[in-house]
Motif scaffolding. Structure first.
Motif, PDB file in Angstrom:
ATOM      1  N   MET A   9     102.567 -30.256  16.112  1.00  0.00           N
ATOM      2  CA  MET A   9     103.118 -28.967  15.731  1.00  0.00           C
ATOM      3  C   MET A   9     104.628 -28.915  16.021  1.00  0.00           C
TER       4      MET A   9
ATOM      5  N   LEU B 253      94.010 -21.234  14.011  1.00  0.00           N
ATOM      6  CA  LEU B 253      93.935 -22.597  14.556  1.00  0.00           C
ATOM      7  C   LEU B 253      94.569 -22.721  15.931  1.00  0.00           C
ATOM      8  N   ASN B 254      95.426 -21.784  16.265  1.00  0.00           N
ATOM      9  CA  ASN B 254      96.177 -21.965  17.507  1.00  0.00           C
ATOM     10  C   ASN B 254      95.970 -20.879  18.548  1.00  0.00           C
TER      11      ASN B 254
ATOM     12  N   SER C 131      98.861 -24.552  23.024  1.00  0.00           N
ATOM     13  CA  SER C 131      98.088 -24.857  21.818  1.00  0.00           C
ATOM     14  C   SER C 131      98.322 -26.287  21.326  1.00  0.00           C
TER      15      SER C 131
ATOM     16  N   ASN D  27      94.618 -30.830  22.464  1.00  0.00           N
ATOM     17  CA  ASN D  27      93.422 -30.957  21.634  1.00  0.00           C
ATOM     18  C   ASN D  27      92.166 -30.584  22.411  1.00  0.00           C
ATOM     19  N   HIS D  28      91.082 -30.507  21.674  1.00  0.00           N
ATOM     20  CA  HIS D  28      89.801 -30.101  22.254  1.00  0.00           C
ATOM     21  C   HIS D  28      88.951 -31.289  22.682  1.00  0.00           C
TER      22      HIS D  28
ATOM     23  N   TYR E 138      87.932 -25.517  23.072  1.00  0.00           N
ATOM     24  CA  TYR E 138      88.177 -24.448  22.089  1.00  0.00           C
ATOM     25  C   TYR E 138      86.964 -23.552  21.900  1.00  0.00           C
TER      26      TYR E 138
ATOM     27  N   PHE F 195      88.156 -24.466  13.387  1.00  0.00           N
ATOM     28  CA  PHE F 195      89.339 -25.304  13.604  1.00  0.00           C
ATOM     29  C   PHE F 195      89.435 -26.465  12.617  1.00  0.00           C
TER      30      PHE F 195
HETATM   31  C1  SAM Z   1      95.664 -25.917  18.534  1.00  0.00           C
HETATM   32  S1  SAM Z   1      95.892 -27.290  17.503  1.00  0.00           S
HETATM   33  C2  SAM Z   1      96.023 -28.619  18.616  1.00  0.00           C
HETATM   34  C3  SAM Z   1      97.304 -29.341  18.487  1.00  0.00           C
HETATM   35  C4  SAM Z   1      97.398 -30.202  17.242  1.00  0.00           C
HETATM   36  N1  SAM Z   1      96.656 -31.439  17.411  1.00  0.00           N
HETATM   37  C5  SAM Z   1      98.867 -30.513  16.982  1.00  0.00           C
HETATM   38  O1  SAM Z   1      99.249 -31.670  17.071  1.00  0.00           O
HETATM   39  O2  SAM Z   1      99.593 -29.584  16.720  1.00  0.00           O
HETATM   40  C6  SAM Z   1      94.303 -27.368  16.841  1.00  0.00           C
HETATM   41  C7  SAM Z   1      94.123 -28.429  15.815  1.00  0.00           C
HETATM   42  O3  SAM Z   1      94.202 -29.718  16.377  1.00  0.00           O
HETATM   43  C8  SAM Z   1      93.249 -30.573  15.799  1.00  0.00           C
HETATM   44  N2  SAM Z   1      92.313 -30.998  16.873  1.00  0.00           N
HETATM   45  C9  SAM Z   1      92.178 -30.463  18.088  1.00  0.00           C
HETATM   46  N3  SAM Z   1      91.264 -31.105  18.814  1.00  0.00           N
HETATM   47  C10 SAM Z   1      90.784 -32.075  18.033  1.00  0.00           C
HETATM   48  C11 SAM Z   1      89.798 -33.076  18.213  1.00  0.00           C
HETATM   49  N4  SAM Z   1      89.113 -33.206  19.360  1.00  0.00           N
HETATM   50  N5  SAM Z   1      89.546 -33.896  17.182  1.00  0.00           N
HETATM   51  C12 SAM Z   1      90.228 -33.790  15.997  1.00  0.00           C
HETATM   52  N6  SAM Z   1      91.166 -32.855  15.769  1.00  0.00           N
HETATM   53  C13 SAM Z   1      91.451 -32.008  16.777  1.00  0.00           C
HETATM   54  C14 SAM Z   1      92.521 -29.785  14.735  1.00  0.00           C
HETATM   55  O4  SAM Z   1      93.147 -30.033  13.526  1.00  0.00           O
HETATM   56  C15 SAM Z   1      92.771 -28.352  15.167  1.00  0.00           C
HETATM   57  O5  SAM Z   1      92.760 -27.469  14.099  1.00  0.00           O
END
Ligand code: SAM
Length: 396
Positions: free
Chosen positions: A1, A41-42, A78, A81-82, A115, A133
């Motif tokens: 992000m 998403l965030n 945010s 990741n989860h 999440y 998400f």
């Molecule tokens: C709050 S953002 C997390 C930060 C994001 N990865 C970034 O680089 O900006 C949430 C998004 O991250 C990705 N994400 C989070 N956790 C993930 C996971 N365990 N596996 C795959 N994608 C994940 C998904 O696309 C989700 O919609």
């Protein structure tokens, strides 16, 4: 992000228009739908701090109810990741989100948060993460549970308790609940034994323990209901043993969390032992930082008596001041100190060292008086209960 150069800027709360990617900036117009998606998403769901793990009779999580409450966007938080077995604990309080290491994290390991309600069964977690998400979770815990093939017939006794779909479970007799849990545990252990090598991909002891905990973790709500039932039945030791067991299982997924704190609180309700109270407080300190306010907000309200006890250990805001004045006679210096806290002579603490006289008493503000005249050996004191005063006579 956002890239590293922007991180500095986000160490404190920022308004939405400063969000990376120009969220809400007048120059880069984005559609309402896109903005909505960014928030979806965030944003963090600011649901009540201790949410009950509960499913309705149709097996749906009650998370959707909480979702309608409030959202907060925390740009830095945010970025994480989860994982369904995250290595960070998370708590939302007021305008803040606290993310802290939930266990020892080796260098290079990705920091993860959760999440969705990670107490849910794997299918519900997967669905919620995909719907809300847009990703399919491939964390070690999901992989493990999917391999267990919990949809199969042999898993039904486990599955029934996992989803808590048994109506009015808590109103059943404890013996009936014990039977249901024993059946569920038996089938989970059997499946684990049969598929252990295949599921774990390794054969070491550490993984064996983690996977056993993961297989039994879904039964935690049932354990907790039985523990509560046993407490009602006056079977305190059995209830406490079950709370302890459920605490060990909860720890296997998130070692330090508000879920864990809730279990501790239940243990306290059952045992009300001082040792447990201390353990709980030090746990809070390591999970959420020093101080008891977080714990009180999370769980303290459920225990008025214990909350009061905890309050008693914090600094007293209304301490009595100690006043003093000097008098001089021909042969002596007299220092008269008085305070409403001077109830008994033996409770007053007086220390003379170098050029300072230090006064204190229970519920009093410690008071230092500069004094170059002190010779401790030649000093005499006289207490007056009527005037709540202590006179120190120092020969000239
Ligand atoms: C709050 S953002 C997390 C930060 C994001 N990865 C970034 O680089 O900006 C949430 C998004 O991250 C990705 N994400 C989070 N956790 C993930 C996971 N365990 N596996 C795959 N994608 C994940 C998904 O696309 C989700 O919609």
């Amino acid at each position: 992000m956002c890239d590293d150069s922007e991180l500095e800027e986000f160490s404190k709360p920022v308004p939405l228009h400063s969000w990376p990617g120009g969220f809400g900036r007048p120059r880069s117009k984005i559609s309402l739908a896109k903005m909505r998606r960014k928030v979806d998403l965030n944003a963090y769901r600011c649901s009540p701090p201790v949410s009950e793990y509960a499913f309705t009779d149709d097996g749906q999580s009650n998370a959707s109810k909480a979702r309608s409450e409030a959202y907060g966007v925390f740009p830095l938080a945010s970025l994480f990741n989860h994982s369904c077995a995250p290595n960070m604990s998370k708590v939302l309080l007021g305008k803040w989100v606290f993310l802290r290491a939930a266990r020892e994290i080796p260098p290079g390991e990705e920091l993860t948060q959760f999440y969705c309600d990670i107490r849910m069964p794997v299918e519900m977690r997967q669905k919620e993460l995909s719907d809300l998400f847009g990703f399919s979770c491939n964390c070690p815990r999901c992989r493990f549970e999917l391999l267990l093939d919990t949809e199969s017939e042999e898993f039904q006794p486990w599955k029934r308790l996992y989803s808590c779909a048994v109506p009015l479970l808590q109103q059943r007799f404890s013996s009936e609940l014990e039977g249901l849990i024993a059946d569920a545990e038996r089938c989970a252990r059997r499946a684990l034994a049969e598929r252990f090598i295949e599921v774990t991909e390794t054969n070491d002891k550490e993984h064996e323990e983690i996977h056993e905990s993961w297989a039994l973790w879904p039964l935690v709500p049932a354990f907790q209901q039985l523990a509560a039932r046993l407490r009602l039945d006056g079977r305190f030791e059995e209830s406490l043993a079950l709370w302890r067991r459920s605490e060990r299982l909860v720890k296997s997924v998130v070692p330090l969390s508000n879920i864990h704190l809730r279990v501790h609180s239940e243990m306290l309700l059952t045992s009300e032992a001082d040792a447990d109270l201390r353990e709980n407080l030090s746990l809070v300190a390591s999970a959420f930082g020093p101080g008891i306010e977080v714990w009180q907000k999370l769980v303290g309200f459920r225990m008025p008596r214990l909350s009061k006890k905890v309050m008693d250990t914090s600094p007293k805001p209304d301490l009595c001041p100690i006043h003093y004045e000097w008098e001089e006679t021909e042969q002596n210096w007299l220092l008269v100190a008085w305070s409403a806290a001077f109830q008994h002579a033996q409770d007053i603490f007086l220390d003379a060292s170098a050029d300072v006289l230090l006064f204190n008493a229970p519920n009093a503000v410690e008071t230092k008086v500069s004094c170059s005249k002190v010779h401790a050996a030649s000093m005499e004191t006289k207490f007056s209960r009527r005037r709540r005063s202590l006179t120190v006579r120092i020969p000239k």
